[in-house]
Motif scaffolding. Structure first.
Motif, short mmCIF file in Angstrom:
data_model
loop_
_atom_site.label_atom_id
_atom_site.label_comp_id
_atom_site.label_asym_id
_atom_site.label_seq_id
_atom_site.Cartn_x
_atom_site.Cartn_y
_atom_site.Cartn_z
N ARG A 133 0.83 -1.19 0.04
CA ARG A 133 0.05 -0.08 0.05
C ARG A 133 0.99 1.23 0.09
N VAL A 134 1.97 1.30 0.52
CA VAL A 134 2.79 2.33 0.76
C VAL A 134 4.38 1.86 0.71
N LYS A 135 5.11 2.88 0.25
CA LYS A 135 6.81 2.37 0.06
C LYS A 135 7.67 3.29 0.66
N LEU A 136 8.76 3.00 1.11
CA LEU A 136 9.61 3.83 1.68
C LEU A 136 10.12 4.85 0.62
N LYS A 137 9.88 6.10 1.02
CA LYS A 137 10.28 7.21 0.14
C LYS A 137 11.86 7.90 0.59
N SER A 138 11.90 8.14 1.84
CA SER A 138 13.32 8.41 2.26
C SER A 138 13.54 8.40 3.52
N ILE A 139 14.73 8.43 3.91
CA ILE A 139 15.10 8.47 5.28
C ILE A 139 16.22 9.58 5.69
N GLN A 140 16.21 10.21 6.50
CA GLN A 140 17.20 11.38 7.13
C GLN A 140 17.15 12.34 5.96
#
Length: 214
Positions: A133-140
């Motif tokens: 349903r969602v995905k990781l877009k960014s960290i830090q």
């Protein structure tokens, strides 16, 4: 970082909020509440952003990169139909010494998380997984929550009164100012306990100087 956390932990959320007001920064972020336990969450943030996904997307792998003493701050854009945090991440975070988690969106497994006494501050609860349903877009990377821009290593203070964001460039001004506010308020408390009128005590200790600085 650790000394900042210690000093912030000795201050009330109200005093920190008043200090931010004096410095011309709001800092308050609305629509959150503590769900799992009443522990305060204080520390620098590790930012995480999720984005909608119409394609298969696995569980996000980032927690190993979060340092002990850090607060995981996640935006799932306040989605109410899926979660981005649960009991497995909470158990790993607690064992690693991560301070707590803030979710702009939903988390799940509240009973299991309560049982390990891990603090979570969120805008909602729901059981459906974020996988597919969602995905990781960014960290830090900078994130925006309720109109507030939050950068990695900014500070947050969270308790039952609410969520405060402190930009890292203001931390050296906020702490001494909040300490000054608390000294004045404690003197007023002593006066009230001794039977003094609150208006007289405020005048004696120049309480309104802080409001007039804004």
């Amino acid at each position: 970082m650790e000394s900042y956390v210690t000093e912030l932990g000795q201050l009330t959320t109200s005093a920190i909020s008043d200090a931010l007001d004096v410095l011309g920064y709001n800092g308050g972020i609305k629509n959150f509440r503590i769900y799992s336990c009443d522990k305060r969450i204080i520390g620098p943030v590790f930012t995480v952003e999720f984005a909608d996904s119409s394609e298969p997307a696995k569980a996000a792998d980032y927690i190993e990169e979060v340092d002990p003493g850090t607060v995981v701050m996640i935006t799932n854009n306040n989605r109410e139909d899926c979660t981005v945090w649960g009991d497995l991440l909470s158990l790993y975070a607690k064992n690693k010494g991560i301070t707590g988690t803030i979710v702009y969106g939903c988390f799940r497994d509240i009973e299991e998380i309560k049982n390990i006494d891990y603090p979570i501050y969120s805008t909602g609860l729901y059981m459906k997984s974020g996988k597919n349903r969602v995905k990781l877009k960014s960290i830090q990377e900078p994130i925006v929550i309720e109109g507030t821009k939050i950068n990695p290593d900014d500070f947050v203070v969270v308790d039952t009164s609410g969520l405060l964001h402190i930009p890292k460039e203001l931390i050296d001004k906020v702490i001494p100012l909040a300490q000054e506010i608390e000294v004045v308020e404690n003197r007023i408390r002593i006066d009230i306990a001794s039977g003094k009128e609150i208006r007289d005590s405020r005048e004696t200790h120049d309480y309104n100087q802080f409001a007039l600085r804004m």
